[in-house]
Design a protein around this motif. Sequence first.
Motif, PDB file in Angstrom:
ATOM      1  N   ARG A   1       0.828  -1.212   0.000  1.00  0.00           N
ATOM      2  CA  ARG A   1       0.000   0.000   0.000  1.00  0.00           C
ATOM      3  C   ARG A   1       0.859   1.258   0.000  1.00  0.00           C
ATOM      4  N   THR A   2       2.088   1.180   0.505  1.00  0.00           N
ATOM      5  CA  THR A   2       2.940   2.362   0.568  1.00  0.00           C
ATOM      6  C   THR A   2       3.800   2.540  -0.680  1.00  0.00           C
ATOM      7  N   CYS A   3       3.814   1.544  -1.564  1.00  0.00           N
ATOM      8  CA  CYS A   3       4.678   1.678  -2.746  1.00  0.00           C
ATOM      9  C   CYS A   3       3.986   1.203  -4.020  1.00  0.00           C
ATOM     10  N   ASP A   4       2.652   1.173  -4.016  1.00  0.00           N
ATOM     11  CA  ASP A   4       1.877   0.877  -5.225  1.00  0.00           C
ATOM     12  C   ASP A   4       2.162  -0.521  -5.758  1.00  0.00           C
ATOM     13  N   ARG A   5       2.107  -1.526  -4.876  1.00  0.00           N
ATOM     14  CA  ARG A   5       2.353  -2.908  -5.250  1.00  0.00           C
ATOM     15  C   ARG A   5       1.265  -3.804  -4.649  1.00  0.00           C
ATOM     16  N   HIS A   6       1.072  -4.975  -5.259  1.00  0.00           N
ATOM     17  CA  HIS A   6       0.209  -6.020  -4.713  1.00  0.00           C
ATOM     18  C   HIS A   6       1.085  -7.199  -4.310  1.00  0.00           C
ATOM     19  N   ALA A   7       0.819  -7.776  -3.141  1.00  0.00           N
ATOM     20  CA  ALA A   7       1.519  -8.969  -2.671  1.00  0.00           C
ATOM     21  C   ALA A   7       0.560 -10.154  -2.765  1.00  0.00           C
ATOM     22  N   TYR A   8       0.926 -11.161  -3.575  1.00  0.00           N
ATOM     23  CA  TYR A   8       0.038 -12.309  -3.772  1.00  0.00           C
ATOM     24  C   TYR A   8       0.848 -13.501  -4.233  1.00  0.00           C
ATOM     25  N   VAL A   9       0.203 -14.669  -4.283  1.00  0.00           N
ATOM     26  CA  VAL A   9       0.851 -15.916  -4.653  1.00  0.00           C
ATOM     27  C   VAL A   9       0.051 -16.568  -5.770  1.00  0.00           C
TER      28      VAL A   9
END
Length: 381
Positions: free
Chosen positions: A171-179
């Motif tokens: 959320r702080t660097c415009d990314r999504h974390a997923y698998v």
Amino acid sequence: MAGQHFRVWFGERAATSDELRRIEDIEVTQEMDAFWEARLRMVLCLDAQGAWLHWPGATSAPFSRVRIELDNGSGTFTPLIDGPLTSVDAALDSQPGRSSATMVVRDDSAFMHRDEETEPPFQRRRASEIARELFGRFAQIGETRIEETPASPASTTRRGTALQFLRELGRTCDRHAYVLPGEQPGASIGCFLPDPEGPSALPPLVLIGDRRSLASASVFQDPDGGARTQARVLRVNDQGETTFDTSAADLGLMRDLPALPADLTPRRLLHPADNTREDPAGAASAQARRDGYVYHLSSQVIPGCYAAVLTPYQKVRIDAGATPYSGDYLITKVVHHITPSLYTQQFDAKANSQTEIAGAAVAEALGGGVQISVSVSGGIF
């Protein structure tokens, strides 16, 4: 189009023909920024002594691996999910043929959401470096897809599960974390990526005409969307002020026209929970991108009329005739429903802009031109 086929893996072995025959239906739900989950409903029956036969919990241990793959008629199997068995639900009935057990499977990010911990702060580490380290701690993650982040804050502290922490970083660097499920069983892919910018690699979905592949399409326009984001941070080193202002139009639109004219675009402050870095550009850009998705679409693919398998985090073009709603969309959720005789895809998608419709395009959609027919009749009484 050739027929659809699916296959299931329990651990390292493929499901037997008898096990596949007992599967009544499979529903796989894939959603952005959420666990992917599959539900395999299997028929149960009683023997002469009143004992339940084929109970899946008797042969599959908790957190044993399950993998589901689908061939949508192309001859190539696409993995829909690969991860641990998290629960077995039962629907028991005294009448014959009405009892079932449902195996619930989640993707391998479930392993990253087991233990809440605190650990020493990450000093002068970029979010992409932290993501690579955290994914590397889990044996189920066979490879990573990570786009580098520019900022290196003085200190980043983890509290919570690894998955929670990665999503907060995102959320702080415009990314999504997923698998994602990997090409090979038991080797998932850890992703720390922004929304895709390039053109869609999927074939278009068509609502009207000979190539029709959509049953219907519902489009909702968010009345509070499309805002500019403003951020203001006090610097520690010199007590100066850093400001940043951006919008979806600044970050890049998916189509010709913004959702709102510049003079009608609302302004929003960066949320205080995300305004924690000396450089607020990443968090402000992330909020502006999220707010910029004004158009939200829901639709269903006509069975047998579309060759590709949809998944979130991908773009797809939707042709809805000569309307502003035609154009690229980012897929946010897909529900795959598989039975022995039918495969369907329902999906949600979003867009941050609209398509400019010229008069010629409207005329072409109406059949190549505008025809006016006037009929006049009169009578004498």
